[in-house]
Scaffold this motif. Sequence first.
Motif, PDB file in Angstrom:
ATOM      1  N   ILE A 286       0.925  -1.110  -0.526  1.00 28.31           N
ATOM      2  CA  ILE A 286       0.028   0.135  -0.164  1.00 28.31           C
ATOM      3  C   ILE A 286       0.963   1.448  -0.075  1.00 28.31           C
ATOM      4  O   ILE A 286       0.717   2.695  -0.800  1.00 28.31           O
ATOM      5  CB  ILE A 286      -0.775   0.365   1.083  1.00 28.31           C
ATOM      6  N   LYS A 287       1.837   1.641   1.143  1.00 28.76           N
ATOM      7  CA  LYS A 287       2.376   2.217   0.819  1.00 28.76           C
ATOM      8  C   LYS A 287       4.096   2.096   1.843  1.00 28.76           C
ATOM      9  O   LYS A 287       4.229   1.245   2.469  1.00 28.76           O
ATOM     10  CB  LYS A 287       1.508   3.877   1.535  1.00 28.76           C
ATOM     11  N   CYS A 288       4.992   2.899   0.846  1.00 34.64           N
ATOM     12  CA  CYS A 288       5.974   2.881   1.709  1.00 34.64           C
ATOM     13  C   CYS A 288       6.830   4.581   1.382  1.00 34.64           C
ATOM     14  O   CYS A 288       7.270   4.447   0.842  1.00 34.64           O
ATOM     15  CB  CYS A 288       7.372   2.298   0.642  1.00 34.64           C
ATOM     16  N   THR A 289       6.336   4.287   2.952  1.00 38.61           N
ATOM     17  CA  THR A 289       7.125   5.484   3.532  1.00 38.61           C
ATOM     18  C   THR A 289       8.468   5.865   4.306  1.00 38.61           C
ATOM     19  O   THR A 289       8.783   5.052   5.225  1.00 38.61           O
ATOM     20  CB  THR A 289       6.515   6.827   4.180  1.00 38.61           C
ATOM     21  N   PRO A 290      10.175   6.340   3.746  1.00 36.68           N
ATOM     22  CA  PRO A 290      10.069   7.362   3.205  1.00 36.68           C
ATOM     23  C   PRO A 290      10.734   5.602   1.463  1.00 36.68           C
ATOM     24  O   PRO A 290       9.897   4.877   1.775  1.00 36.68           O
ATOM     25  CB  PRO A 290      11.451   7.942   2.977  1.00 36.68           C
ATOM     26  N   TYR A 293      16.513   5.757   1.750  1.00 30.83           N
ATOM     27  CA  TYR A 293      16.604   5.961   3.165  1.00 30.83           C
ATOM     28  C   TYR A 293      18.008   6.620   3.154  1.00 30.83           C
ATOM     29  O   TYR A 293      19.117   5.857   2.804  1.00 30.83           O
ATOM     30  CB  TYR A 293      16.502   4.477   3.839  1.00 30.83           C
ATOM     31  N   VAL A 294      18.312   7.259   3.226  1.00 38.59           N
ATOM     32  CA  VAL A 294      19.636   8.258   3.903  1.00 38.59           C
ATOM     33  C   VAL A 294      20.309   7.781   5.198  1.00 38.59           C
ATOM     34  O   VAL A 294      19.767   8.513   6.135  1.00 38.59           O
ATOM     35  CB  VAL A 294      19.800   9.564   3.175  1.00 38.59           C
ATOM     36  N   VAL A 295      21.229   7.258   5.657  1.00 39.80           N
ATOM     37  CA  VAL A 295      21.850   6.736   6.769  1.00 39.80           C
ATOM     38  C   VAL A 295      23.481   7.054   6.838  1.00 39.80           C
ATOM     39  O   VAL A 295      23.851   6.494   5.811  1.00 39.80           O
ATOM     40  CB  VAL A 295      21.173   5.226   6.976  1.00 39.80           C
ATOM     41  N   MET A 296      24.024   7.504   7.533  1.00 40.85           N
ATOM     42  CA  MET A 296      25.618   7.178   8.408  1.00 40.85           C
ATOM     43  C   MET A 296      26.374   5.910   8.348  1.00 40.85           C
ATOM     44  O   MET A 296      25.240   4.649   8.817  1.00 40.85           O
ATOM     45  CB  MET A 296      25.448   8.138   9.650  1.00 40.85           C
ATOM     46  N   GLU A 297      26.752   5.552   8.057  1.00 42.67           N
ATOM     47  CA  GLU A 297      28.069   3.934   7.825  1.00 42.67           C
ATOM     48  C   GLU A 297      27.678   3.873   9.266  1.00 42.67           C
ATOM     49  O   GLU A 297      27.901   4.566  10.352  1.00 42.67           O
ATOM     50  CB  GLU A 297      29.405   4.417   7.606  1.00 42.67           C
ATOM     51  N   THR A 298      27.699   2.532   9.560  1.00 36.63           N
ATOM     52  CA  THR A 298      27.179   1.628  11.530  1.00 36.63           C
ATOM     53  C   THR A 298      26.595   2.390  11.981  1.00 36.63           C
ATOM     54  O   THR A 298      25.948   1.929  13.371  1.00 36.63           O
ATOM     55  CB  THR A 298      28.581   2.475  12.451  1.00 36.63           C
ATOM     56  N   ALA A 299      25.328   3.219  11.767  1.00 38.92           N
ATOM     57  CA  ALA A 299      23.809   3.885  12.895  1.00 38.92           C
ATOM     58  C   ALA A 299      22.807   2.139  12.037  1.00 38.92           C
ATOM     59  O   ALA A 299      23.107   1.762  11.169  1.00 38.92           O
ATOM     60  CB  ALA A 299      23.503   4.727  11.520  1.00 38.92           C
ATOM     61  N   PRO A 300      22.310   2.463  12.955  1.00 37.63           N
ATOM     62  CA  PRO A 300      20.957   0.948  12.387  1.00 37.63           C
ATOM     63  C   PRO A 300      20.120   2.167  11.357  1.00 37.63           C
ATOM     64  O   PRO A 300      19.451   3.321  11.741  1.00 37.63           O
ATOM     65  CB  PRO A 300      20.368   1.403  14.066  1.00 37.63           C
ATOM     66  N   LEU A 301      19.217   1.171  10.954  1.00 39.44           N
ATOM     67  CA  LEU A 301      18.088   1.441   9.855  1.00 39.44           C
ATOM     68  C   LEU A 301      16.959  -0.272   9.751  1.00 39.44           C
ATOM     69  O   LEU A 301      16.928  -0.624  10.327  1.00 39.44           O
ATOM     70  CB  LEU A 301      18.733   1.130   8.873  1.00 39.44           C
ATOM     71  N   ARG A 302      15.601   0.943  10.150  1.00 40.28           N
ATOM     72  CA  ARG A 302      14.622   0.122   9.762  1.00 40.28           C
ATOM     73  C   ARG A 302      14.233   1.017   8.355  1.00 40.28           C
ATOM     74  O   ARG A 302      13.498   1.079   8.000  1.00 40.28           O
ATOM     75  CB  ARG A 302      14.101   0.745  10.854  1.00 40.28           C
ATOM     76  N   MET A 303      13.670  -0.412   7.693  1.00 44.08           N
ATOM     77  CA  MET A 303      12.683  -0.089   6.534  1.00 44.08           C
ATOM     78  C   MET A 303      11.243  -0.912   6.673  1.00 44.08           C
ATOM     79  O   MET A 303      11.506  -1.907   6.603  1.00 44.08           O
ATOM     80  CB  MET A 303      13.264  -0.608   5.179  1.00 44.08           C
ATOM     81  N   GLY A 341       7.046  -8.239   8.326  1.00 48.12           N
ATOM     82  CA  GLY A 341       7.774  -7.838   7.285  1.00 48.12           C
ATOM     83  C   GLY A 341       8.870  -6.514   6.637  1.00 48.12           C
ATOM     84  O   GLY A 341       9.930  -6.098   5.738  1.00 48.12           O
ATOM     85  N   THR A 342       8.312  -6.245   8.710  1.00 47.42           N
ATOM     86  CA  THR A 342      10.055  -4.720   8.587  1.00 47.42           C
ATOM     87  C   THR A 342      11.207  -5.784   8.792  1.00 47.42           C
ATOM     88  O   THR A 342      11.299  -6.405   9.259  1.00 47.42           O
ATOM     89  CB  THR A 342       9.403  -3.926  10.204  1.00 47.42           C
ATOM     90  N   LEU A 343      12.112  -4.724   7.908  1.00 46.02           N
ATOM     91  CA  LEU A 343      13.967  -5.005   8.075  1.00 46.02           C
ATOM     92  C   LEU A 343      14.763  -4.289   8.809  1.00 46.02           C
ATOM     93  O   LEU A 343      14.342  -3.466   8.597  1.00 46.02           O
ATOM     94  CB  LEU A 343      13.704  -4.684   6.385  1.00 46.02           C
ATOM     95  N   GLU A 344      14.986  -4.799   9.936  1.00 44.68           N
ATOM     96  CA  GLU A 344      16.241  -4.161  10.684  1.00 44.68           C
ATOM     97  C   GLU A 344      17.765  -3.789  10.342  1.00 44.68           C
ATOM     98  O   GLU A 344      17.926  -5.762  10.421  1.00 44.68           O
ATOM     99  CB  GLU A 344      15.778  -4.203  12.120  1.00 44.68           C
ATOM    100  N   ILE A 345      18.086  -3.091  10.159  1.00 43.42           N
ATOM    101  CA  ILE A 345      19.573  -3.195  10.165  1.00 43.42           C
ATOM    102  C   ILE A 345      20.404  -2.823  11.494  1.00 43.42           C
ATOM    103  O   ILE A 345      19.993  -1.342  11.142  1.00 43.42           O
ATOM    104  CB  ILE A 345      20.371  -3.417   8.269  1.00 43.42           C
ATOM    105  N   PHE A 346      21.087  -3.609  11.932  1.00 49.53           N
ATOM    106  CA  PHE A 346      21.350  -2.942  13.268  1.00 49.53           C
ATOM    107  C   PHE A 346      22.960  -1.858  12.783  1.00 49.53           C
ATOM    108  O   PHE A 346      22.691  -1.649  13.760  1.00 49.53           O
ATOM    109  CB  PHE A 346      21.585  -3.876  14.210  1.00 49.53           C
TER     110      PHE A 346
END
Length: 495
Positions: A286-290, A293-303, A341-346
């Motif tokens: 239905i929707k992907c926001t954003p 994704y702009v993220v700093m190296e070594t920081a966590p990310l959730r999509m 279905g949420t992807l987390e990169i730690f």
Amino acid sequence: MEMKLIHFLVLFGLASRGICQCPTDCTCPRAKVVNCSPGLSAFPSNLSGDVNILFVSGKYKIPNNIPSIQKNDFQSMPEMVMLKMAHCEISTIADDTFLSQKSLRYLDLSHNNIPKINDKIFAGLIDLITLQISGNPHCEISETAFDGLSNLQELFIAELDLVRLFPGMFANMKHLRVLDVHGNNIWKIEFDVWTVFSSLLHLDVSNNLLEGFPKFNEDSNTTVKMSGNPLQCNCELRWLKHEPEKFYESEYANDILVCAGPERLKHAPILLVSAAEFKCLPPEIIKCTPETYVVMETAPLRMSCELAGDPYPDVTWTRFDGKHLEFTYENISNYYVSKTGTLEIFNVSQADEGTWSLNVRNTVGQKSHQLRVVVTPKTTTTTTTTMTTATTATTPLTTTSTTQPTKAMASLETTKETASNISSTTSGKMTSTTSTHYATTQSLTTGPSVLMKTTRDASTSALASLTTDDTKVGIVIASIFGGILIAVAIAEPGQ
């Protein structure tokens, strides 16, 4: 079936003739049968070696306090066939505790605090028929825990907070007839139940988190209790309309199966819903926001994206280099995909930069969508500290003590000239973060201390008076433009 086995063991011959020694706080109603009262603070001692049946169970409100059981607790009773130790607050079971209990047929360790069961705890119980370990909260069962129980017929692993059943758990249980896993947190059956449980007669999966259940094998005689689950009445569950008798044994007549979804069928009894209403819907993103994704190296990310579909779709994330990520029960790597279905990169790295594909699929369709990840280099913040050094210029000041007016006036002129030199020297050489500077003068002839206070960038104009006598040289006051210079000279009497 459990009670039938107990009655059989007690009444018909596994308790052979003989007289056993009855421990304190226990009774011996039959030969070789020991029944202990609840509230014990230790495992009973002085048990006879010929005990066949041992009840050491507490009660819900009067538990025993036996936090651990060891191998030597049972070594003297090799003929024991039944052991009940429910409500004993057991938290530790030593490896190989039951290794010498080759005759044991019935074991009850329910309603304790056993945190983990590995393959060494039940080692040696090759003839065990019934195992009851329900009611041990947050208990973790290894996939090989039951490997040695090849003759097991009844397994009760209810209310353990299990989230999953491994097919390997039951690989050696070719004779299993009863499996009770009710009251856990199991949300999906991930294997072919009817292949793994080829001899199963009764399966209780009630009060779990199941939204569906695998279709029955037409030749199966298994009765399943599955009430209390959030069943999703879609096309995958339509087969239930044709197998109602499998779920409505006389003892479960009040456990009516109802739909938990979709919304239009919520709370409707399954038997009253027409087969045409059991519909599936293809997956939707239905929707992907954003989208980026702009993220700093070594920081966590959730999509994450908002998804829909009935049944809820399975999700796969694919990195540009082909790395696939799907839901896992344990978070043991740098990447984790949740059930929704949420992807987390730690810990994001440069390898994660690029296009990621989100793929969703269910029984009736699939869809995909792309998102982009931009990884910026990690920045290092440097803090610079600047230290300011204050330098104080000390200029000797010579004053002359005299009683003659002319000498006194000469001393005055000398003092004024020296003060002017001090101001000039200080202004040129002294650095400070404030506007106040100090100069110290000292009389070389009489030894008094002279304190002068001035400001930076001051120009000197003086107003002075000098009074002398035998005990005092005088006081010199000079007025400074933009500040005040006070010079005090005190001469002590001659030594």
